[in-house]
Design an enzyme around this catalytic site. Structure first.
Site, PDB file in Angstrom:
ATOM      1  N   GLU A 123      52.982  39.661  34.217  1.00 41.79           N
ATOM      2  CA  GLU A 123      52.596  40.750  33.034  1.00 41.79           C
ATOM      3  C   GLU A 123      54.218  41.795  33.161  1.00 41.79           C
ATOM      4  O   GLU A 123      54.556  42.790  34.005  1.00 41.79           O
ATOM      5  CB  GLU A 123      51.352  41.130  33.411  1.00 41.79           C
ATOM      6  CG  GLU A 123      50.361  40.699  33.203  1.00 41.79           C
ATOM      7  CD  GLU A 123      48.969  41.229  33.287  1.00 41.79           C
ATOM      8  OE1 GLU A 123      48.905  42.661  33.900  1.00 41.79           O
ATOM      9  OE2 GLU A 123      48.511  40.992  33.094  1.00 41.79           O
ATOM     10  N   ARG A 152      46.072  29.466  41.667  1.00 40.45           N
ATOM     11  CA  ARG A 152      47.421  30.557  40.899  1.00 40.45           C
ATOM     12  C   ARG A 152      47.588  32.094  42.107  1.00 40.45           C
ATOM     13  O   ARG A 152      46.156  32.415  42.397  1.00 40.45           O
ATOM     14  CB  ARG A 152      47.509  31.337  39.434  1.00 40.45           C
ATOM     15  CG  ARG A 152      48.983  32.284  39.771  1.00 40.45           C
ATOM     16  CD  ARG A 152      48.371  32.066  38.058  1.00 40.45           C
ATOM     17  NE  ARG A 152      49.292  33.563  37.564  1.00 40.45           N
ATOM     18  CZ  ARG A 152      49.026  34.810  37.201  1.00 40.45           C
ATOM     19  NH1 ARG A 152      47.970  35.152  37.217  1.00 40.45           N
ATOM     20  NH2 ARG A 152      50.231  35.632  37.335  1.00 40.45           N
ATOM     21  N   HIS A 173      54.659  39.189  41.707  1.00 39.06           N
ATOM     22  CA  HIS A 173      53.191  40.095  41.176  1.00 39.06           C
ATOM     23  C   HIS A 173      53.486  41.450  41.405  1.00 39.06           C
ATOM     24  O   HIS A 173      52.260  41.860  42.267  1.00 39.06           O
ATOM     25  CB  HIS A 173      52.291  39.452  40.919  1.00 39.06           C
ATOM     26  CG  HIS A 173      50.518  39.614  40.180  1.00 39.06           C
ATOM     27  ND1 HIS A 173      50.526  39.042  40.093  1.00 39.06           N
ATOM     28  CD2 HIS A 173      50.360  40.818  40.026  1.00 39.06           C
ATOM     29  CE1 HIS A 173      48.567  39.229  39.795  1.00 39.06           C
ATOM     30  NE2 HIS A 173      49.388  40.966  38.741  1.00 39.06           N
ATOM     31  N   GLU A 233      44.929  34.114  33.767  1.00 39.34           N
ATOM     32  CA  GLU A 233      43.619  35.226  33.907  1.00 39.34           C
ATOM     33  C   GLU A 233      43.003  35.726  33.133  1.00 39.34           C
ATOM     34  O   GLU A 233      43.503  35.415  31.729  1.00 39.34           O
ATOM     35  CB  GLU A 233      44.612  36.762  34.538  1.00 39.34           C
ATOM     36  CG  GLU A 233      45.419  36.429  35.770  1.00 39.34           C
ATOM     37  CD  GLU A 233      46.094  37.914  36.218  1.00 39.34           C
ATOM     38  OE1 GLU A 233      45.430  39.563  35.869  1.00 39.34           O
ATOM     39  OE2 GLU A 233      46.530  38.487  36.770  1.00 39.34           O
ATOM     40  N   TYR A 273      42.389  40.408  28.670  1.00 41.34           N
ATOM     41  CA  TYR A 273      41.200  40.626  28.635  1.00 41.34           C
ATOM     42  C   TYR A 273      40.585  41.275  27.137  1.00 41.34           C
ATOM     43  O   TYR A 273      39.279  41.446  27.672  1.00 41.34           O
ATOM     44  CB  TYR A 273      41.014  41.642  29.652  1.00 41.34           C
ATOM     45  CG  TYR A 273      41.820  41.400  31.131  1.00 41.34           C
ATOM     46  CD1 TYR A 273      40.740  40.981  32.294  1.00 41.34           C
ATOM     47  CD2 TYR A 273      43.406  41.289  31.520  1.00 41.34           C
ATOM     48  CE1 TYR A 273      41.151  40.520  33.307  1.00 41.34           C
ATOM     49  CE2 TYR A 273      43.382  40.565  33.053  1.00 41.34           C
ATOM     50  CZ  TYR A 273      42.629  40.644  33.548  1.00 41.34           C
ATOM     51  OH  TYR A 273      43.345  39.287  34.878  1.00 41.34           O
ATOM     52  N   ASN A 276      47.329  36.035  30.270  1.00 36.50           N
ATOM     53  CA  ASN A 276      46.527  36.637  30.253  1.00 36.50           C
ATOM     54  C   ASN A 276      45.984  37.519  29.447  1.00 36.50           C
ATOM     55  O   ASN A 276      46.669  38.625  28.889  1.00 36.50           O
ATOM     56  CB  ASN A 276      47.314  37.472  31.765  1.00 36.50           C
ATOM     57  CG  ASN A 276      47.216  37.301  32.778  1.00 36.50           C
ATOM     58  OD1 ASN A 276      47.400  36.127  33.254  1.00 36.50           O
ATOM     59  ND2 ASN A 276      48.724  37.806  33.765  1.00 36.50           N
TER      60      ASN A 276
END
Length: 456
Positions: free
Chosen positions: A166, A77, A121, A362, A296, A294
C-alpha cells in the site's frame, strides 16, 4: 447443499505485518523504525500504544505457525522488518535479524505453508527518515539493496515476493496528512514519496528478478470509487480525480503506461515534479507477475465547490470533492460493508490492466469480539458475515473472467492497528495482550471449513 467452489489451486491463507505482531523492538540488533518514533510521539497513537511487544510473535512464532497449520492455511503473507536486517537502512546486514526470518520460513515450509513475503510494510528505518525518508531518492536505491540482501538468504525457499504494501498509505498518510508515520504534513512531500516508492519497487523488482525470484509483485489498496449521484457530471469529475490519486497514479506507471497526464498536471499544482527523472517510468514498469489487492470498503464521492476534500490524504481535493459518509452496516473502524464493491474493483482492474494476475492479499473487518466469560470463546458472527460476503463477491468476479489466484484474510492475529493502537481487532485469532494467549475465534473455524472444501 450447493457448494460455491473456487478454482483448483486457489490459494487460501492469512496475512500480517512485522511491526503489528512481532514485538521484540530492541532485540537482536533491530534498529528503530519510523513507527517506533511515531508511536512515542504524544497524541499520535491511541493511548500511546506502541509495537514494542505487540503479539510477541518474534518469540512465539513456532506456536503461531502450528496454529496456522491447524487451521489449514495454505499460505502466510508476512512482512520483513527492514530495521531488523539493516538497522540504519543501509550498510552491514544484521545476521540475527535474517536468522529469525530463516527460522520462520523453515517452520512454515515444514508445515506445508507457502511463505509470501512483503519486503516493506511501512516500517522504514528511522535513520533513513532522518535523511528525508521516501522524499529522498536514495531511499529507493537503498530499498533495492535491502531486497537483494533478503533474497540472498531466503530466496531458496520463497517463491512469491512482494515489494511494497500500500504505497498510497505510505505516501499520503505518512507525508500528506501525517496521520501515519513519519507524520509529515506536506502535499509536495506526499507526491515525491509516491514517486520514490514506485521507483524503489521498480529497482527492487529488477534486483529480485536478476537474483532468480520466481514470482514478483506489489500490493496496492485500490479503491472502488463511485459517484454519489450517477447522473451528475460534477460527481463524475470527482470520481475521476479520486480514482487518479488512489488508483491510476500507481497502476498506470506500474503497467508501463507512465503517469497519467491529469495526475502530472495535478502534482504540478503542489510541487515542481523535478523528482521524476528521464528513465524513471521505465524502471517503475519492471514486469510483475502478481498484483496484490487489499480491499475493505468502497469510496463514494460527490463534486462540490465548497467541499472540504480529503485533506492531505487526497492532496488537492479541497474545493472539489466531498467524500460521502459511510452508510449501512459498518465495521468497528466505521467502514462501509459493501462486498459488491470488491467485484466491481476486480472487474475494473482486469478490464483496464489486462493480463495481470491478482490475489486478494488483505480483506477483513474489525468488530467488537467480546470474550464469552463462560467458556473463553469468541463468537464473531459479524466477521463471518463480512468474510462470507466478500468471498462470494470474489467468486462472482472469477465467474466473470477475472484471473484471481487467491485470498488472504486480514488478519491472522489481533494486533497493533497502527494509529488505532490495540483498540481495534481484525484477527480471526483473538490475542489477550496481557497473557499473549491465542484463542481461535468462530471465524477461524469457519475459515478452516472454507479452506477444506475450497468453497462456500
Amino acid at each position: 447443499m450447493n457448494t460455491l467452489r473456487f478454482p483448483e489451486n486457489f490459494v487460501w491463507g492469512a496475512a500480517t505485518a512485522a511491526y503489528q505482531i512481532e514485538g521484540a523492538a530492541r532485540d537482536d540488533g533491530r534498529g528503530p523504525s519510523i513507527w517506533d518514533t511515531f508511536s512515542r510521539t504524544p497524541g499520535k497513537v491511541f493511548r500511546g500504544h506502541t509495537g514494542d511487544v505487540a503479539c510477541d510473535h518474534y518469540h512465539r512464532y513456532r506456536d503461531d505457525v502450528a496454529l496456522m497449520a491447524d487451521l489449514g492455511l495454505k499460505a502466510y503473507r508476512f512482512s520483513i522488518a527492514w530495521p531488523r536486517i539493516q538497522p540504519d537502512g543501509t550498510g552491514p546486514v544484521e545476521p540475527r535479524g535474517l536468522d529469525f526470518y530463516d527460522r520462520l520460513v523453515d517452520a512454515l515450509v515444514e508445515r506445508g505453508i507457502d511463505p509470501i513475503v512483503t519486503l516493506y510494510h511501512w516500517d522504514l528505518p528511522q535513520t533513513l527518515q532522518d535523511r528525508g525518508g521516501w522524499t529522498n531518492r536514495d531511499t529507493a536505491e537503498y530499498f533495492a539493496e535491502y531486497a537483494t540482501a533478503v533474497y540472498a538468504r531466503l530466496g531458496d525457499r520463497i517463491r512469491t515476493w512482494t515489494t511494497l504494501n500500500e504505497p498510497w498509505c505510505s505516501a499520503y498518510l505518512g507525508y500528506g496528512s501525517g496521520i501515519h508515520a513519519p507524520g509529515v504534513v506536506d502535499a509536495g512531500a506526499a507526491f515525491s514519496a509516491v514517486h520514490h516508492l514506485l521507483l524503489g519497487h521498480g529497482l527492487a523488482a529488477r534486483a529480485l528478478r536478476a537474483a532468480g525470484a520466481e514470482t514478483v509483485g506489489i500490493t496496492l489498496n485500490p479503491a472502488d470509487v463511485q459517484p454519489a449521484d450517477p447522473t451528475s457530471a460534477a460527481d463524475a469529475a470527482a470520481v475521476r480525480l479520486v480514482d487518479g490519486l488512489q488508483n491510476r497514479i500507481f497502476l498506470d506507471p506500474l503497467t508501463g503506461a507512465g503517469y497519467p497526464e491529469d495526475m502530472l498536471t495535478h502534482i504540478a499544482r503542489h510541487v515542481e515534479p523535478t523528482f521524476i527523472r528521464d528513465g524513471d517510468e521505465k524502471l517503475i514498469a519492471a514486469p510483475i507477475d502478481l498484483l496484490g489487492i487489499n480491499f475493505y470498503q468502497p469510496t463514494y464521492v460527490a463534486g462540490r465547490p465548497d467541499a472540504a476534500g480529503g485533506g492531505g490524504t487526497f492532496p488537492g481535493t479541497e474545493g472539489a470533492v466531498e467524500f460521502q459518509p459511510a452508510t449501512g452496516p459498518l465495521t468497528e473502524m466505521g467502514w462501509m460493508i459493501e462486498p459488491a464493491g470488491l467485484t466491481r474493483l476486480l472487474e475494473r482492474i482486469a478490464t483496464d490492466y489486462p493480463g495481470l494476475p491478482m490475489m486478494i492479499t488483505e480483506n477483513g473487518g474489525a468488530f467488537p469480539d467480546p470474550v464469552r466469560p463462560e467458556d473463553g470463546q469468541v463468537a464473531d458472527d459479524d466477521r463471518i458475515g463480512y468474510l462470507d460476503g466478500h468471498l462470494r463477491a470474489a467468486h462472482e468476479a472469477i465467474s466473470r473472467g477475472v484471473d484471481l489466484r487467491g485470498y488472504l484474510v486480514w488478519s491472522f492475529l489481533d494486533n497493533f492497528e497502527w494509529a488505532a493502537g490495540y483498540q481495534k481487532r481484525f484477527g480471526i485469532v483473538h490475542v489477550d495482550y496481557l497473557t499473549q494467549r491465542r484463542t481461535p475465534k468462530s471465524s477461524a473455524r469457519w475459515y478452516q471449513e472454507v479452506i477444506s472444501r475450497n468453497g462456500l
